[in-house]
Design an enzyme around this catalytic site. Structure first.
Site, short mmCIF file in Angstrom:
data_model
loop_
_atom_site.label_atom_id
_atom_site.label_comp_id
_atom_site.label_asym_id
_atom_site.label_seq_id
_atom_site.Cartn_x
_atom_site.Cartn_y
_atom_site.Cartn_z
N PHE B 10 -39.39 -4.54 -23.19
CA PHE B 10 -38.85 -5.87 -22.83
C PHE B 10 -37.44 -6.01 -23.37
CE2 PHE B 10 -39.30 -10.69 -22.90
CZ PHE B 10 -39.43 -10.80 -21.52
N LYS B 127 -35.93 8.04 -17.63
CA LYS B 127 -35.78 9.39 -17.08
C LYS B 127 -36.82 10.37 -17.63
CE LYS B 127 -31.62 8.67 -18.62
NZ LYS B 127 -31.44 7.22 -18.42
N VAL B 154 -30.97 7.25 -12.45
CA VAL B 154 -29.77 8.09 -12.54
C VAL B 154 -28.41 7.39 -12.42
CG1 VAL B 154 -30.88 10.26 -11.96
CG2 VAL B 154 -29.99 8.82 -10.13
N GLY B 156 -27.59 4.20 -12.67
CA GLY B 156 -27.61 2.82 -13.16
C GLY B 156 -28.08 1.80 -12.14
N GLY B 208 -21.19 -2.25 -25.61
CA GLY B 208 -22.63 -2.06 -25.42
C GLY B 208 -23.00 -0.88 -24.55
N ASP B 222 -27.53 12.84 -22.10
CA ASP B 222 -27.86 11.82 -21.10
C ASP B 222 -27.54 12.34 -19.70
OD1 ASP B 222 -28.37 8.94 -20.13
OD2 ASP B 222 -26.31 9.33 -19.45
N LYS B 226 -30.26 13.47 -16.51
CA LYS B 226 -30.09 12.94 -15.15
C LYS B 226 -30.00 14.09 -14.14
CE LYS B 226 -28.11 8.54 -16.58
NZ LYS B 226 -26.89 7.85 -17.03
N GLY B 328 -24.14 -3.05 -15.52
CA GLY B 328 -25.07 -2.79 -16.59
C GLY B 328 -26.50 -3.18 -16.25
#
Lengths: 345, 345
Positions: B10, B127, B154, B156, B208, B222, B226, B328
């Site tokens: 969450f 992922k 992948v 966003g 962020g 990362d 992907k 985002g």
């Protein structure tokens, strides 16, 4: 499931489609899809109908060697035109690829109407019937339990309509922006390298991109009908190229391009449409873009579109030119092929 | 059709998804789709199950003000963890958004397994389970007549998997290439503007984008997971980030970037995979690109992918950053939302 196919218009794109279907025949069979060609209508090499399936290889050979295809016809009815090919082909799907008529959408409009009324699916690479008949043809298709599809009308066969339809569920489209005409993009790219306008046009003609009369491209009408087609379909809001009222690239001089280049900018024939207070404002005109724009990097015959929605920020699709790898008819043919597979699945 | 939803994890993305679902509630209703939230599992603010539907607004308020959500729980069973939320939520769909574990895919893998075994659809932005369980989870979902979906893993939230699946029927994928990690792209973009590496990392953290420990981004893990996810799904060929064996950007100095800039080039953390003689060769490494590359124009947090197929030449999808418009979590949430709508339709 077996599909009888009729090809209305048998130019480069339609012949590439026939070759692609033959190349993918086994893959299609694995999906339970088989096909035969039961009607072909050419612009200047006659007509052929054979409800048992005609030899499309031969038809391609005939046309590419300047011969008439009527020896392949075995219909007991007279086949003097495209409408009689549609009527007697007993096809399940027609591919309408007659020449584009920006002003009226004819004769493609009548061909597709006739096919849908006969209970056939209709697939076209022709922008005319989309701009001049999208709502009518879509409703007619629905009433017959058939489909009217046109993926290859805007970005030369690269998926655009299906991407928005399938991959952006319940998204609100606020604007589209892009470069939709490859010919003018090639001309502007070569002028940036110092070539004169006239020579750039000649080059675009030499690679089969521009027509003998380049008016439709350089004055922005090809771009405008694509904008009109996208607005008509994506916002379900009828729009004609005349309403887009394009400005072409004739006013862009080598001097202007050189000056822009010195400032790190480029002229592009920018196509755009935006929804403002419920109204769609569309335009086609040469604009200066800098390297922060997704359009800046689209050179030569590259084209692309940017969607702005309420859920995904700018999402661009770019079909980029690769030196030595010519797309053209094959890619447009794939758009028609993809529409067929989507219908058949 | 009514759908009971459980949110496992969450954080920002899951809360953005809840807000997006509420914002689109009427649009969904028009499609005959209604929903309620019957289970929420948080990382550090407790668990809540209410098969009659719980107040997700309150849950968001609680978590965003640092409170525990367990007051919203009315289950007669003890709810000590995510698995018990799944088990007792009687949900139709779970959204798995627990933290990514590159090495094992856990605990997401167990969560999705449990949900599918209980006859729930499973949607994730994680992922891990794609890379470590794609074939198993897809087969399990199929055996239960349910779906396992992961569009937002992948790019966003920007459509990639669905585009290839829906819009490239029977196309043969020969290669993919792109920029998949926004953090390193921001760092390289700012270093090109003369900022030091450490300051660029601090900036990426301040907006962020980068985590307190930037290792996962700057060392290429990362990006590698992907690439592994795309290879695993698009070619149905299992691949792990370890097999991709990424090279990160730590070796790229300001001097190298300045020198490249002077030559009209840029360093990008390039992700690629190519099918060669039936084998997939994948890599993640910093590479010099010039302005002829579709990657050259992708600056700051822009990301993108280029597909090369046998039918359409290079087709690129670019998610571009727009100054002042932050994507985002909202975009990632839309990927989850789109998966849900696709399942519900």
């Amino acid at each position: 499931m077996h599909y009888k196919l009729a090809l209305i218009g048998f130019g480069n794109v339609a012949r590439s489609l026939a070759k692609l279907l033959l190349r993918k025949e086994d893959l299609l069979k694995q999906q339970g899809i088989t096909f035969s060609f039961t009607g072909i209508s050419t612009g200047s090499h006659g007509f052929a109908v054979n409800s048992n399936g005609l030899d499309v290889q031969k038809a391609i050979e005939f046309v590419e060697s300047g011969k008439d295809i009527s020896p392949l016809n075995n219909s007991q009815f007279p086949i003097p035109d495209s409408l009689s090919v549609i009527q007697h082909s007993s096809a399940d799907v027609i591919f309408e690829n007659s020449p584009v008529n920006t002003q009226t959408g004819q004769p493609a409009l009548d061909h597709i109407r006739a096919a849908l009324n006969l209970g056939m699916h209709a697939i076209t690479a022709n922008k005319g019937p989309v701009v001049h008949g999208y709502r009518e043809l879509t409703a007619l298709a629905k009433s017959k339990g058939k489909q009217f599809k046109f993926e290859s009308t805007v970005l030369g066969g690269a998926p655009v309509f299906s991407v928005f339809r399938e991959s952006f569920p319940l998204a609100e489209l606020s604007s589209i922006k892009g470069i939709f005409n490859a010919t003018t993009n090639v001309i502007l790219s070569r002028m940036e390298d110092g070539e004169a306008y006239e020579d750039s046009v000649k080059y675009a003609q030499s690679i089969g991109l521009a027509e003998t009369d380049p008016t439709n491209d350089v004055d922005g009408w090809d771009a405008a009908i694509k904008v009109a087609a996208l607005v008509t379909v994506l916002w379900d809001t009828p729009m004609t190229p005349q309403q887009v009222n394009p400005t072409g690239i004739r006013g862009i001089t080598s001097e202007m391009i050189a000056k822009a280049k010195a400032e790190g900018k480029r002229y592009k024939l920018v196509c755009s449409a935006e929804k403002v207070d419920g109204k769609i404002i569309a335009s086609v005109s040469p604009q200066l873009v800098d390297s922060s724009s997704p359009l800046y990097g689209m050179m030569n015959s590259s084209t692309g579109i940017t969607f702005r929605t309420d859920v995904i920020l700018d999402y661009s699709i770019v079909l980029s030119e690769k030196p030595g790898m010519k797309g053209g008819p094959v890619e447009t043919a794939y758009g028609l092929f993809a529409d067929f597979v989507t219908i058949a699945k």
